[in-house]
Design a protein around this motif. Structure first.
Motif, PDB file in Angstrom:
ATOM      1  N   ASP A 436      -6.958   0.184 -10.382  1.00  0.00           N
ATOM      2  CA  ASP A 436      -6.737  -1.240 -10.097  1.00  0.00           C
ATOM      3  C   ASP A 436      -7.647  -2.128 -10.938  1.00  0.00           C
ATOM      4  OD1 ASP A 436      -9.195  -2.096  -8.083  1.00  0.00           O
ATOM      5  OD2 ASP A 436      -8.583  -0.012  -7.840  1.00  0.00           O
ATOM      6  N   GLN A 437      -8.843  -1.628 -11.319  1.00  0.00           N
ATOM      7  CA  GLN A 437      -9.743  -2.404 -12.167  1.00  0.00           C
ATOM      8  C   GLN A 437      -9.144  -2.583 -13.569  1.00  0.00           C
ATOM      9  OE1 GLN A 437     -13.066   0.415 -10.720  1.00  0.00           O
ATOM     10  NE2 GLN A 437     -14.170  -1.337 -11.532  1.00  0.00           N
ATOM     11  N   ILE A 438      -8.516  -1.528 -14.063  1.00  0.00           N
ATOM     12  CA  ILE A 438      -7.842  -1.622 -15.363  1.00  0.00           C
ATOM     13  C   ILE A 438      -6.665  -2.596 -15.260  1.00  0.00           C
ATOM     14  CG2 ILE A 438      -6.579  -0.316 -17.127  1.00  0.00           C
ATOM     15  CD1 ILE A 438      -8.157   2.177 -16.212  1.00  0.00           C
ATOM     16  N   GLY A 439      -5.924  -2.506 -14.152  1.00  0.00           N
ATOM     17  CA  GLY A 439      -4.790  -3.404 -13.942  1.00  0.00           C
ATOM     18  C   GLY A 439      -5.210  -4.858 -13.911  1.00  0.00           C
ATOM     19  N   LEU A 440      -6.336  -5.158 -13.268  1.00  0.00           N
ATOM     20  CA  LEU A 440      -6.836  -6.533 -13.217  1.00  0.00           C
ATOM     21  C   LEU A 440      -7.182  -7.028 -14.617  1.00  0.00           C
ATOM     22  CD1 LEU A 440      -7.835  -9.073 -11.808  1.00  0.00           C
ATOM     23  CD2 LEU A 440      -9.991  -7.886 -11.320  1.00  0.00           C
ATOM     24  N   ALA A 441      -7.828  -6.190 -15.421  1.00  0.00           N
ATOM     25  CA  ALA A 441      -8.165  -6.585 -16.797  1.00  0.00           C
ATOM     26  C   ALA A 441      -6.902  -6.870 -17.605  1.00  0.00           C
ATOM     27  CB  ALA A 441      -8.991  -5.484 -17.463  1.00  0.00           C
ATOM     28  N   LEU A 442      -5.857  -6.065 -17.406  1.00  0.00           N
ATOM     29  CA  LEU A 442      -4.602  -6.290 -18.125  1.00  0.00           C
ATOM     30  C   LEU A 442      -3.946  -7.598 -17.689  1.00  0.00           C
ATOM     31  CD1 LEU A 442      -3.062  -2.685 -18.149  1.00  0.00           C
ATOM     32  CD2 LEU A 442      -4.174  -3.887 -20.050  1.00  0.00           C
ATOM     33  N   LEU A 443      -3.965  -7.886 -16.383  1.00  0.00           N
ATOM     34  CA  LEU A 443      -3.389  -9.146 -15.894  1.00  0.00           C
ATOM     35  C   LEU A 443      -4.127 -10.354 -16.464  1.00  0.00           C
ATOM     36  CD1 LEU A 443      -2.596  -8.371 -12.148  1.00  0.00           C
ATOM     37  CD2 LEU A 443      -0.955  -9.083 -13.886  1.00  0.00           C
ATOM     38  N   ASN A 444      -5.444 -10.205 -16.645  1.00  0.00           N
ATOM     39  CA  ASN A 444      -6.232 -11.289 -17.233  1.00  0.00           C
ATOM     40  C   ASN A 444      -6.178 -11.269 -18.758  1.00  0.00           C
ATOM     41  OD1 ASN A 444      -7.351 -12.780 -15.033  1.00  0.00           O
ATOM     42  ND2 ASN A 444      -8.677 -11.042 -14.549  1.00  0.00           N
ATOM     43  N   GLU A 445      -5.379 -10.344 -19.320  1.00  0.00           N
ATOM     44  CA  GLU A 445      -5.206 -10.171 -20.767  1.00  0.00           C
ATOM     45  C   GLU A 445      -6.541  -9.938 -21.472  1.00  0.00           C
ATOM     46  OE1 GLU A 445      -2.385 -12.641 -22.752  1.00  0.00           O
ATOM     47  OE2 GLU A 445      -1.128 -12.885 -20.958  1.00  0.00           O
ATOM     48  N   LYS A 446      -7.432  -9.231 -20.788  1.00  0.00           N
ATOM     49  CA  LYS A 446      -8.701  -8.798 -21.392  1.00  0.00           C
ATOM     50  C   LYS A 446      -8.492  -7.376 -21.913  1.00  0.00           C
ATOM     51  CE  LYS A 446     -11.464 -11.742 -18.342  1.00  0.00           C
ATOM     52  NZ  LYS A 446     -12.512 -11.810 -17.279  1.00  0.00           N
ATOM     53  N   MET A 447      -7.866  -7.281 -23.089  1.00  0.00           N
ATOM     54  CA  MET A 447      -7.392  -6.001 -23.595  1.00  0.00           C
ATOM     55  C   MET A 447      -8.534  -5.047 -23.952  1.00  0.00           C
ATOM     56  SD  MET A 447      -4.259  -6.576 -23.216  1.00  0.00           S
ATOM     57  CE  MET A 447      -3.000  -7.848 -23.227  1.00  0.00           C
ATOM     58  N   VAL A 448      -9.598  -5.574 -24.558  1.00  0.00           N
ATOM     59  CA  VAL A 448     -10.727  -4.720 -24.946  1.00  0.00           C
ATOM     60  C   VAL A 448     -11.416  -4.183 -23.696  1.00  0.00           C
ATOM     61  CG1 VAL A 448     -12.932  -4.626 -26.160  1.00  0.00           C
ATOM     62  CG2 VAL A 448     -11.041  -5.975 -27.104  1.00  0.00           C
ATOM     63  N   LYS A 449     -11.611  -5.050 -22.704  1.00  0.00           N
ATOM     64  CA  LYS A 449     -12.233  -4.605 -21.456  1.00  0.00           C
ATOM     65  C   LYS A 449     -11.390  -3.516 -20.791  1.00  0.00           C
ATOM     66  CE  LYS A 449     -13.862  -6.194 -16.940  1.00  0.00           C
ATOM     67  NZ  LYS A 449     -14.033  -7.353 -16.020  1.00  0.00           N
ATOM     68  N   ALA A 450     -10.071  -3.688 -20.794  1.00  0.00           N
ATOM     69  CA  ALA A 450      -9.185  -2.693 -20.185  1.00  0.00           C
ATOM     70  C   ALA A 450      -9.316  -1.347 -20.884  1.00  0.00           C
ATOM     71  CB  ALA A 450      -7.738  -3.179 -20.232  1.00  0.00           C
ATOM     72  N   VAL A 451      -9.420  -1.355 -22.219  1.00  0.00           N
ATOM     73  CA  VAL A 451      -9.584  -0.104 -22.968  1.00  0.00           C
ATOM     74  C   VAL A 451     -10.903   0.563 -22.610  1.00  0.00           C
ATOM     75  CG1 VAL A 451     -10.034   0.822 -25.281  1.00  0.00           C
ATOM     76  CG2 VAL A 451      -8.060  -0.662 -24.893  1.00  0.00           C
ATOM     77  N   LYS A 452     -11.961  -0.213 -22.533  1.00  0.00           N
ATOM     78  CA  LYS A 452     -13.277   0.382 -22.230  1.00  0.00           C
ATOM     79  C   LYS A 452     -13.328   0.907 -20.795  1.00  0.00           C
ATOM     80  CE  LYS A 452     -15.837  -1.942 -25.857  1.00  0.00           C
ATOM     81  NZ  LYS A 452     -16.990  -2.763 -26.270  1.00  0.00           N
TER      82      LYS A 452
END
Length: 690
Positions: A436-452
């Motif tokens: 869900d943390q990765i999903g939240l980053a994707l919804l906020n379009e924080k792509m680099v954060k989602a990858v990390k």
């Protein structure tokens, strides 16, 4: 993750451990098997339907009249002449059809298939006989002088999962009973009297009606249909209006001058298809010009994620993960059985890789050809066989009778159900970073954060986590790719793209696009599921099991033309006072762009919770990743079906009234609806988190 969440039952519960080994947690998808269900339904319906269709029985189940004719699903044919004229009958019981006496009408059926034998082969003889009785009874009712709405009943043929079988059934029923229509709802085929056909028969002759519906069904390019000459302008106007009102999206009408047999000038109505209707045209025989190849099978996997298993299968077969269809993601630490369909692979090719799969924790069974992908409606639910070990009392429980605690827990949940939370496996149970943390980053379009977040390692020293650790420290995608084992398919897909495009915002966006859509959206759905869990717990804590003003309930309206939001009703103050609804009818929204929220404190909670995650302005569409999240509704409570249990252990372990905990394990068997989690049901039974 669920330790502070609410329960709906008030029994004490007990402690124990689950998933000590994969064999302690066996999941089997309950698939809607077409032939067995059809045969069962035919047998179970025979007695009541014979009573229902008897000549003296007025109890025909009333169904909604169709508002129009769908070119693919509705079929028309002959019906009795109105009022003064008697219908033509074939034999003593069943109506004749002009389709049955014309060679050109037979041509639509496949060569060598007569309507009776076709229906026998497709439905089975018992169900075909019930259908015939329904049709004959309906025809009698139409010919009677009873109420105009009589004869609008419907008859279910049961689930017909195979698309080709449905097409053949539509055609065969149209041939034998042209005054009936067939419609499909969630793979269930329903037969009705054609109300549009009946209405047109009040305006023109039955032959014209029959021929017109045949013209509609054939959908031949450049073909036209003309009604008999009609000198009455007002009558022609009524016919024009009827055709345009019912079938205007498909055809258009025009009056033109004709010369009748007496060389007299007269007017006739001509009908032709609109150009945009040609996309609806089915090739002759109902077969696609380019037939796709599908193979169905049952996947057995052990200690393996569903998405991992699919990625591995795809790599072995040389196809894409998106070429597989399935109806749910199954537990990793378990033995699971689930139907799947793969596109572009023959049964023989699938059999060839069987030995390789066993080394990866998979087996494939029941390999066979299929006609189409699996659909969600084909999953009836899941059956679970669970072993609970290390049984003991809760620390706060002073009772000495653990056997009694187990018995009362089972009875309580069987009666009251359980809170329908999403299970911990949806979020990556026990991981440092949850899905869900990765999903939240994707919804906020924080792509680099989602990858990390995706590459955050666990606290173990193994090749997978060492590769992840190395990537986060160096951003060397190529080096991490060399270190990463082959079976980590998702990670390798992402690293290949990052190596090519870089670890900046644009590169990470392309990296996410490099993994299948089903995997990308999985993370976003995990976030939405987390919010739903929190909302359900909050709702139960502030309002309990009472249905209050502002709650959402789903109406039992079955009309498919009504949108989901229109089926969701907001409870009024008067309805709360009258106790009109039960807690089992209350739903909560899964966040998305097309849902509505409760109008009480729970709705306010949603908005505050999304603001906390910087999603107050979120449109729930992530265009760069081609993700669209409309949202849906989920029942707060669910019931367990077919619950049974027994205790296993030595004679010393199981006494008449008490348990010697160390020597005994508990076997529980039950069925759950799709999208329900066994771990959540067990949480409610045992009153402990896993």
């Amino acid at each position: 993750m669920l330790h502070s969440f609410s329960y709906v039952t008030d029994h004490t519960g007990f402690c124990g451990t689950i998933k000590n080994s994969p064999s302690d947690f066996v999941v089997t998808e309950i698939e809607v098997t077409e032939h067995s269900l059809r045969d069962t339904q035919a047998k179970s319906l025979q007695k009541p339907v014979e009573t229902l269709l008897g000549q003296s029985s007025p109890g025909l189940a009333l169904g909604a009249q169709p508002s129009g004719l769908c070119a693919q699903d509705c079929d028309g044919g002959e019906m009795p002449k109105p009022a003064e004229q008697e219908p033509h009958w074939a034999g003593d019981n069943c109506p004749a059809s002009p389709y049955q006496n014309r060679h050109e009408d037979k041509a639509e059926l496949k060569p060598g298939l007569e309507d009776a034998s076709v229906l026998d082969s497709l439905l089975g003889k018992p169900m075909n006989e019930l259908l015939s009785k329904f049709a004959c009874n309906l025809k009698h009712m139409w010919n009677s002088k009873s109420d105009a709405n009589s004869g609008t009943g419907e008859f279910s043929l049961g689930p017909i999962l195979d698309k080709k079988n449905r097409a053949d059934l539509h055609s065969a029923i149209r041939q034998k009973f042209p005054f009936l229509v067939t419609v499909t709802k969630d793979n269930e085929m329903i037969v009705k009297g054609n109300a549009d056909y009946r209405e047109l028969c009040q305006l023109v002759t039955e032959k014209e009606t029959s021929d017109f519906f045949k013209f509609l069904d054939a959908k031949l390019e450049n073909s036209t249909f003309s009604f008999e000459p009609d000198g009455n302008k007002e009558h022609r106007k009524v016919v024009h209006h009827f055709i345009n009102r019912k079938f205007g999206k498909l055809v258009e009408t025009k009056s033109f001058t004709v010369t009748d047999v007496s060389d007299q000038q007269n007017m006739s109505i001509m009908v032709r298809f609109r150009e945009k209707g040609w996309s609806r045209k089915r090739p002759a025989g109902g077969v696609q010009e380019k037939q796709d190849l599908y193979t169905a099978f049952t996947l057995q996997k052990e200690n393996l994620e569903t998405l991992e298993a699919i990625s591995s299968l795809a790599a072995e077969l040389g196809v894409l993960p998106s070429d597989f269809s399935y109806t749910g993601i199954k537990d990793k630490k378990a033995i699971t059985f689930q139907p799947m369909v793969v596109k572009k692979v023959t049964p023989e090719r699938l059999k060839e890789i069987g030995s390789k799969l066993e080394k990866k924790g998979m087996k494939i069974h029941n390999i066979r050809s299929a006609c189409q992908h699996l659909r969600l409606g084909q999953l009836k639910g899941n059956h679970f066989d669970v072993v609970v070990r290390d049984l003991k009392h809760h620390s706060h429980d002073s009772s000495a009778d653990l056997k009694k605690r187990i018995s009362e827990a089972m009875e309580s949940v069987e009666t009251k159900g359980f809170v329908n939370y999403y299970g911990p496996q949806r979020f990556g149970q026990g991981q440092n970073v949850q899905t869900d943390q990765i999903g939240l980053a994707l919804l906020n379009e924080k792509m680099v954060k989602a990858v990390k977040l995706f590459f955050t390692p666990e606290d173990t020293d193994d090749p997978v986590n060492n590769a992840k650790r190395y990537f986060l420290q160096t951003e060397d995608a190529k080096g991490a790719l060399v270190m990463l084992p082959e079976f980590k398919v998702r990670e390798r897909m992402l690293l290949r793209a990052l190596n090519r495009y870089g670890v900046n915002h644009e590169g990470c966006t392309k990296g996410w696009l490099n993994i299948p859509h089903s995997m990308r959206i999985f993370y976003v759905h995990a976030y939405c599921s987390k919010i739903w869990n929190e909302a359900a717990s909050y709702r139960l804590k502030i309002y309990g099991s009472k249905v209050v003003e502002g709650d959402l309930v789903v109406s039992e309206e079955t009309d498919e033309s009504i949108s989901l939001n229109d089926k969701v009703h907001v409870v009024t103050a008067a309805e709360e006072s009258a106790n009109k609804y039960s807690i089992n009818q209350v739903v909560l929204p899964m966040v998305g762009h097309s849902i509505k929220y409760p109008s009480n404190k729970v709705g306010q909670w949603y908005h505050e919770r999304l603001s906390k995650d910087e999603l107050q302005a979120c449109r729930f569409r992530v265009s760069p990743l081609q993700l669209n999240i409309p949202g849906c509704y989920r029942a707060i409570l669910k019931n367990v079906q077919n619950l049974s249990y027994f205790l296993e252990g030595s004679e010393e372990g199981i006494e008449d009234n008490h348990l010697n905990e160390s020597n005994v394990c508990l076997h529980i068997s039950f069925d759950l609806d799709p999208s329900c989690y066994a771990t959540i049901c067990l949480r409610e039974i045992m009153k402990c988190d896993f």
